[in-house]
Design a protein around this motif. Structure first.
Motif, short mmCIF file in Angstrom:
data_model
loop_
_atom_site.label_atom_id
_atom_site.label_comp_id
_atom_site.label_asym_id
_atom_site.label_seq_id
_atom_site.Cartn_x
_atom_site.Cartn_y
_atom_site.Cartn_z
N LEU A 2 0.84 -1.19 0.00
CA LEU A 2 0.00 0.00 0.00
C LEU A 2 0.88 1.25 0.00
O LEU A 2 2.10 1.18 0.18
N ILE A 3 0.26 2.40 -0.20
CA ILE A 3 1.00 3.64 -0.40
C ILE A 3 1.93 3.98 0.77
O ILE A 3 3.04 4.46 0.54
N ALA A 4 1.52 3.72 2.00
CA ALA A 4 2.37 4.05 3.15
C ALA A 4 3.70 3.28 3.08
O ALA A 4 4.77 3.87 3.26
N GLU A 5 3.62 2.00 2.80
CA GLU A 5 4.83 1.17 2.68
C GLU A 5 5.64 1.60 1.46
O GLU A 5 6.86 1.69 1.52
N PHE A 6 4.96 1.86 0.37
CA PHE A 6 5.67 2.31 -0.84
C PHE A 6 6.42 3.61 -0.58
O PHE A 6 7.57 3.75 -0.97
#
Length: 142
Positions: A2-6
């Motif tokens: 997801l965007i946070a990890e990315f």
């Protein structure tokens, strides 16, 4: 991912990621959970983000990178075109380096002039002669 990890892996802010997606530089997959649509990124997106950063370090704007990416994906980026793009960018970087060299020379001269007690003619830099005159007349009036 997801965007946070990315964002963490690619060392980008959410705003930067959203801009990259908007410009077509990143094309995450989407999945729906309930009424929310989530963007999913993978390792190729992390690699692509690193490539975008390299392009920016070479002086390309995001819009230029996006245009070059579209051209590449359309098959229009042959050896001759790649060479022309790199040569044009090198010319721009060299012009910028020359400009920075002039700024550096001026700053060294200005610092030396100030350290010497502002004796003698003040160093001037291109269009800064007018600024120097204005500041000089303000200092004399004070």
């Amino acid at each position: 991912m997801l965007i946070a990890e990315f964002c963490r892996r690619a060392e980008l802010t959410r705003d930067a990621v959203r801009l990259y997606v908007k410009l077509g530089l990143l094309k995450p997959g989407t999945g729906a959970i309930g009424s929310n649509r989530y963007q999913h990124f993978d390792e190729t997106d992390v690699d692509r983000a690193a490539l975008i950063k390299v392009g920016q370090q070479l002086g390309f704007t995001l819009k230029q990178i996006a245009a070059l990416n579209r051209e590449y994906e359309a098959g229009g980026m042959d050896r001759t075109r790649r060479l022309a793009v790199m040569q044009a960018q090198l010319a721009q970087v060299q012009a910028k380096a020359a400009q920075l060299g002039s700024l550096q020379t001026y700053l060294h001269a200005k610092i030396a002039w100030i350290e010497a007690g502002e004796c003698g003619d003040e160093p001037s830099f291109c269009g800064l002669a007018a600024v120097t005159r204005i500041l000089g007349s303000q200092q004399q009036a004070a």
